[in-house]
Design an enzyme around this catalytic site. Structure first.
Site, PDB file in Angstrom:
ATOM      1  N   HIS A 133       8.400  31.702  26.085  1.00 40.07           N
ATOM      2  CA  HIS A 133       8.735  31.131  27.400  1.00 40.07           C
ATOM      3  C   HIS A 133       8.563  32.248  28.434  1.00 40.07           C
ATOM      4  CE1 HIS A 133      11.536  29.665  30.540  1.00 40.07           C
ATOM      5  NE2 HIS A 133      11.405  28.466  30.012  1.00 40.07           N
ATOM      6  N   ASP A 210      15.074  35.190  21.421  1.00 40.06           N
ATOM      7  CA  ASP A 210      15.360  34.179  22.436  1.00 40.06           C
ATOM      8  C   ASP A 210      15.790  32.914  21.682  1.00 40.06           C
ATOM      9  OD1 ASP A 210      15.191  31.983  24.081  1.00 40.06           O
ATOM     10  OD2 ASP A 210      13.279  32.532  24.991  1.00 40.06           O
ATOM     11  N   GLN A 213      16.360  27.573  22.375  1.00 35.82           N
ATOM     12  CA  GLN A 213      16.088  26.265  21.757  1.00 35.82           C
ATOM     13  C   GLN A 213      16.562  26.203  20.314  1.00 35.82           C
ATOM     14  OE1 GLN A 213      15.114  23.754  23.474  1.00 35.82           O
ATOM     15  NE2 GLN A 213      14.257  24.707  25.304  1.00 35.82           N
ATOM     16  N   LYS A 236      21.801  24.010  27.161  1.00 38.70           N
ATOM     17  CA  LYS A 236      20.948  23.408  26.130  1.00 38.70           C
ATOM     18  C   LYS A 236      21.766  23.090  24.878  1.00 38.70           C
ATOM     19  CE  LYS A 236      16.862  25.914  27.744  1.00 38.70           C
ATOM     20  NZ  LYS A 236      16.208  24.942  28.608  1.00 38.70           N
ATOM     21  N   CYS A 374       6.922  26.153  31.224  1.00 41.64           N
ATOM     22  CA  CYS A 374       7.132  27.598  31.415  1.00 41.64           C
ATOM     23  C   CYS A 374       6.532  28.400  30.263  1.00 41.64           C
ATOM     24  CB  CYS A 374       8.616  27.937  31.593  1.00 41.64           C
ATOM     25  SG  CYS A 374       9.376  27.111  32.981  1.00 41.64           S
TER      26      CYS A 374
END
Ligand code: C6P
Length: 416
Positions: A133, A210, A213, A236, A374
């Protein structure tokens, strides 16, 4: 094509009861029941999270760590309890290793600046992957410009998996940090983060993951992964916007200078010298998002109550159902066919631009994201400028995906 509405996880997940917890899902959009397939952008919020934020403002609102009065103590207790909940969710060793941030983006920028400015110099390398991202690309470009370090990018295969051979070949004693997405927002690919962490450490590099998600879909154990940093966003994970967390290994956080200066992050200030506060407060300058943190804590309770194992199983079945339905649509190409996937299905349609299809889906009550998500370098890798993306949350049903396919077929009749 199967369009059964049977839910095979009903025995383990009471989907109607879960859905009833989300007031927003009870509405109609353009006269049709809302079908929300954009949870990768942000999840909807269960009543328990809405109630926690509201109760804080109605009963306990005060600043944290600043007063001895009752409200201030209650606010501080709620804020710090939320930190304990996030620590437990990620299985960090120590509550001092959980820094509240605005979200994943700020967490990565914090590491890039606070760790990067003291540890990177000309000739050093940072290794990322082609499926990052922008939040895990641009902060590293900024620190490279500031320090003279170089950004290296590990390739992605045609199925949307990380090319492990390519990744290994880019690791060297020049690699000082590896930054990699756990679950790709555009492809759904789950990366083998334990293996990547081991490879990074073998090369002497620090590992940042990261997890934006991953945290809504998978059980995370930062100690088992072995990573040095892990970033996530509450919004999220069924929590509020504007709050997230950075897990950082204590030894590294201790050595890093503050990211920002201000109130809260100091022990004492004179014009000659400032002594910084202990962890994690050293990295939390200014009045934090107290209501957000308390809502984040309630979201962690929600995830634990439903159970991440059950969420993962339910969403895996939905993903299999959705992908097999999409495969049967004429002229549709799915982008991202990794063996290990979670949460998202990206696709393009022959002769139809995603920007034209998304409004037609919206008119059918379907919230689906279109665009580059993104991840512009990743889009370029697959030779597209945009995809349509259907992404899943715990509240989705098989019939949501059946409705998606019907709406796509209608769009085709209108556009082709
Ligand atoms: N992806 C999406 O629709 P923030 O905005 O800080 O909460 O999260 C940024 C971010 C970082 N990494 C990954 C893998 C992400 O998916 C996101 C946010 C949203 O896919 C908005 S672009």
């Amino acid at each position: 094509m199967t369009t059964t509405t049977h839910n095979s996880t009903a025995a383990t997940l009471d989907l109607d009861a879960v859905r009833a917890e989300f007031p927003i899902l009870q509405q109609q959009v353009h006269g049709k029941p809302l079908i929300y397939l954009d949870s990768a952008a942000t999840t909807q919020k269960p009543q328990c999270v809405i109630d926690a934020v509201r109760a804080y403002y109605e009963c306990d609102n005060a600043n944290v760590h600043r007063g001895v009065h009752t409200l201030s103590q209650r606010a501080t207790d709620g804020y710090e309890l939320a930190r304990d909940k996030v620590r437990s969710l990620l299985n960090a060793k120590d509550r001092a290793e959980i820094v509240f941030t605005r979200g994943t983006t700020e967490a990565i920028n914090l590491v890039a600046q606070a760790w990067g400015r003291t540890n990177l110099r000309e000739g050093d390398e940072i290794l990322i992957t082609h499926m990052e991202h922008h939040s895990n690309i641009v902060p590293w470009q900024l620190i490279c410009e500031q320090t003279g370090a170089k950004l290296k990018v590990a390739p992605v295969t045609d199925t949307g998996e990380l090319d492990l051979g390519g990744f290994k070949s880019l690791l060297s004693d020049r690699t000082k940090l590896v930054a990699c997405v756990h679950v790709s927002n555009a492809l759904g690919t789950i990366n083998p983060v334990e293996t990547l962490t081991r490879l990074a450490h073998d090369a002497g590099a620090v590992m940042l993951i990261d997890g934006a998600q991953a945290t809504p879909h998978l059980k995370i154990d930062v100690q088992a992964i072995g990573c040095d940093f892990y970033a996530c966003s509450a919004h999220k994970m069924y929590g509020p916007t504007g709050i997230g967390a950075l897990y950082g290994r204590r030894e590294l956080l201790e050595l890093m200078p503050p990211y920002q200066g201000g109130g809260e992050m100091i022990k004492s200030v004179t014009f000659e010298k400032t002594i910084y506060n202990d962890l994690p407060h050293k990295f939390e300058a200014g009045t934090p998002n107290i209501a957000g943190a308390i809502g984040f804590g309630a979201a962690v309770d929600f995830l634990n109550r439903i159970g991440l194992d059950r969420i993962a199983q339910h969403e895996r079945e939905l993903l299999d159902h959705g992908m097999s339905l999409l495969d049967q649509v004429e002229g549709l190409t799915q982008i991202g066919r990794a063996k290990e996937k979670a949460g998202a299905m990206s696709f393009i349609l022959e002769g139809m631009h995603p920007y034209d299809v998304a409004p037609i889906l919206d008119y059918a009550g379907l919230a689906v994201r279109d665009g580059h998500h993104c991840t512009q370098p990743l889009m370029e890798r697959f030779g597209v400028t945009a995809t349509l993306r259907a992404s899943l949350g715990v509240y989705n049903r098989r019939e949501d995906l059946d409705a998606l396919i019907e709406a796509i077929e209608r769009a085709r009749k209108m556009l082709v």
